[in-house]
Motif scaffolding. Structure first.
Motif, mmCIF file in Angstrom:
data_model
loop_
_atom_site.group_PDB
_atom_site.id
_atom_site.type_symbol
_atom_site.label_atom_id
_atom_site.label_comp_id
_atom_site.label_asym_id
_atom_site.label_seq_id
_atom_site.Cartn_x
_atom_site.Cartn_y
_atom_site.Cartn_z
ATOM 1 N N LEU A 105 -18.666 26.158 17.446
ATOM 2 C CA LEU A 105 -19.234 26.323 18.774
ATOM 3 C C LEU A 105 -20.664 26.819 18.634
ATOM 4 O O LEU A 105 -20.920 27.767 17.882
ATOM 5 C CB LEU A 105 -18.418 27.317 19.607
ATOM 6 C CG LEU A 105 -17.033 26.873 20.100
ATOM 7 C CD1 LEU A 105 -16.369 28.014 20.872
ATOM 8 C CD2 LEU A 105 -17.147 25.650 20.983
ATOM 9 N N ARG A 107 -23.764 28.927 19.375
ATOM 10 C CA ARG A 107 -23.824 30.278 19.929
ATOM 11 C C ARG A 107 -25.035 30.501 20.822
ATOM 12 O O ARG A 107 -25.171 31.550 21.440
ATOM 13 C CB ARG A 107 -23.827 31.301 18.788
ATOM 14 C CG ARG A 107 -22.510 31.332 18.021
ATOM 15 C CD ARG A 107 -22.491 32.436 16.995
ATOM 16 N NE ARG A 107 -23.441 32.180 15.914
ATOM 17 C CZ ARG A 107 -23.645 33.023 14.913
ATOM 18 N NH1 ARG A 107 -22.998 34.166 14.867
ATOM 19 N NH2 ARG A 107 -24.508 32.722 13.952
ATOM 20 N N VAL A 119 -25.390 26.229 24.848
ATOM 21 C CA VAL A 119 -24.502 27.217 24.253
ATOM 22 C C VAL A 119 -23.052 26.889 24.608
ATOM 23 O O VAL A 119 -22.752 26.415 25.709
ATOM 24 C CB VAL A 119 -24.871 28.636 24.742
ATOM 25 C CG1 VAL A 119 -24.701 28.751 26.255
ATOM 26 C CG2 VAL A 119 -24.029 29.695 24.039
ATOM 27 N N GLY A 120 -22.142 27.094 23.653
ATOM 28 C CA GLY A 120 -20.728 26.826 23.884
ATOM 29 C C GLY A 120 -20.298 25.411 23.605
ATOM 30 O O GLY A 120 -19.121 25.076 23.772
ATOM 31 N N THR A 121 -21.239 24.555 23.158
ATOM 32 C CA THR A 121 -20.883 23.170 22.836
ATOM 33 C C THR A 121 -20.019 23.121 21.583
ATOM 34 O O THR A 121 -20.315 23.772 20.578
ATOM 35 C CB THR A 121 -22.150 22.325 22.609
ATOM 36 O OG1 THR A 121 -22.934 22.341 23.794
ATOM 37 C CG2 THR A 121 -21.792 20.888 22.254
ATOM 38 N N ARG A 122 -18.933 22.365 21.649
ATOM 39 C CA ARG A 122 -18.080 22.192 20.476
ATOM 40 C C ARG A 122 -18.717 21.166 19.538
ATOM 41 O O ARG A 122 -19.016 20.045 19.950
ATOM 42 C CB ARG A 122 -16.682 21.737 20.877
ATOM 43 C CG ARG A 122 -15.683 21.687 19.713
ATOM 44 C CD ARG A 122 -14.313 21.249 20.209
ATOM 45 N NE ARG A 122 -13.774 22.193 21.171
ATOM 46 C CZ ARG A 122 -13.077 23.285 20.834
ATOM 47 N NH1 ARG A 122 -12.858 23.555 19.557
ATOM 48 N NH2 ARG A 122 -12.614 24.087 21.761
#
Length: 238
Positions: A105, A107, A119-122
């Motif tokens: 992920l 950050r 941010v938070g993209t897999r």
């Protein structure tokens, strides 16, 4: 292992508790990560070697010189077997057991090659594609262990061209043991036996199709003819 886990699960006085579903998941992880992956890599290595008898000849020459004909290969011998180590690395490059590394992920917001990644993209890293990138590798589709002789590229997660075990905090926790198992197993298969394709089968007829998924096993099991090379008394001792 199952017996110990069942004993833990049945003891209410232990601080650590585990149920049957947890036992099943734990054993499944051990099989998938601890045995299947190593066996799959060794099978791919033998498949590539069967297609290139000259690789087998170079490996056995090194093994005979370093180990001799009166014993099996041990873990301590591996540091003195650079060509066998190169075969393992080349196999892991061309046939990574896990083509997609464990998900990451992001950050923070970042831009990579013109792409904005919030941010938070897999993030999924495809090491299968990296290992076949002609920008990074000469003749990437060809099995050439010699490319690693004298090379500083390793599989320990610091060289991003070759990441069979991943990298960073989500790297395979058992990579050190897995690497040793693969190296010693393959070295003893090459040292103790003479391998060849079945009579009438040409090297170009050996099917090298793989199944693409969470792992990349051979689509069809490899078939080979094997003859003992070492003295018979070694098999009794083993």
């Amino acid at each position: 292992m199952v017996d110990v886990l069942l004993e833990i699960a049945s003891d209410p006085n232990l601080e650590v508790q585990i149920d049957r579903d947890g036992i099943k998941a734990f054993i499944q992880d051990l099989i998938a990560g601890g045995t299947e992956s190593s066996a799959m890599t060794v099978e791919w290595a033998m498949s590539e070697i069967l297609k290139k008898p000259e690789v087998f000849a170079k490996a056995t020459e090194e093994l005979d010189h370093v180990v001799g004909r009166n014993r099996w290969v041990t873990e301590e011998d591996i540091l003195s077997l650079p060509y066998v180590d190169a075969i393992v690395k080349e196999t892991m490059r061309l046939h990574p057991v896990a083509p997609m590394l464990a998900p990451r992920l992001s950050r923070k917001d970042v831009s990579v090659d013109g792409y904005d990644i919030p941010v938070g993209t897999r993030v999924l890293v495809c090491v299968w594609s990296i290992a076949r990138d002609p920008v990074l590798w000469d003749s990437p589709e060809e099995f050439m262990p010699e490319r690693f002789l004298g090379s500083k590229i390793d599989v320990k997660g610091q060289d991003f061209e070759l990441l069979p075990f991943g990298s960073g905090r989500r790297m395979c926790p058992g990579y050190n043991l897995g690497l040793k198992v693969i190296q010693v197993s393959l070295a003893n298969l090459l040292h103790g036996f003479a391998w060849r394709l079945p009579d009438g089968m040409a090297t170009e007829e050996l099917n090298m199709e793989e199944i693409f998924g969470l792992s990349t096993p051979r689509k069809f099991p490899v078939e080979a003819v094997v003859d003992p090379k070492l003295a018979a008394h070694l098999y009794t001792e083993a």
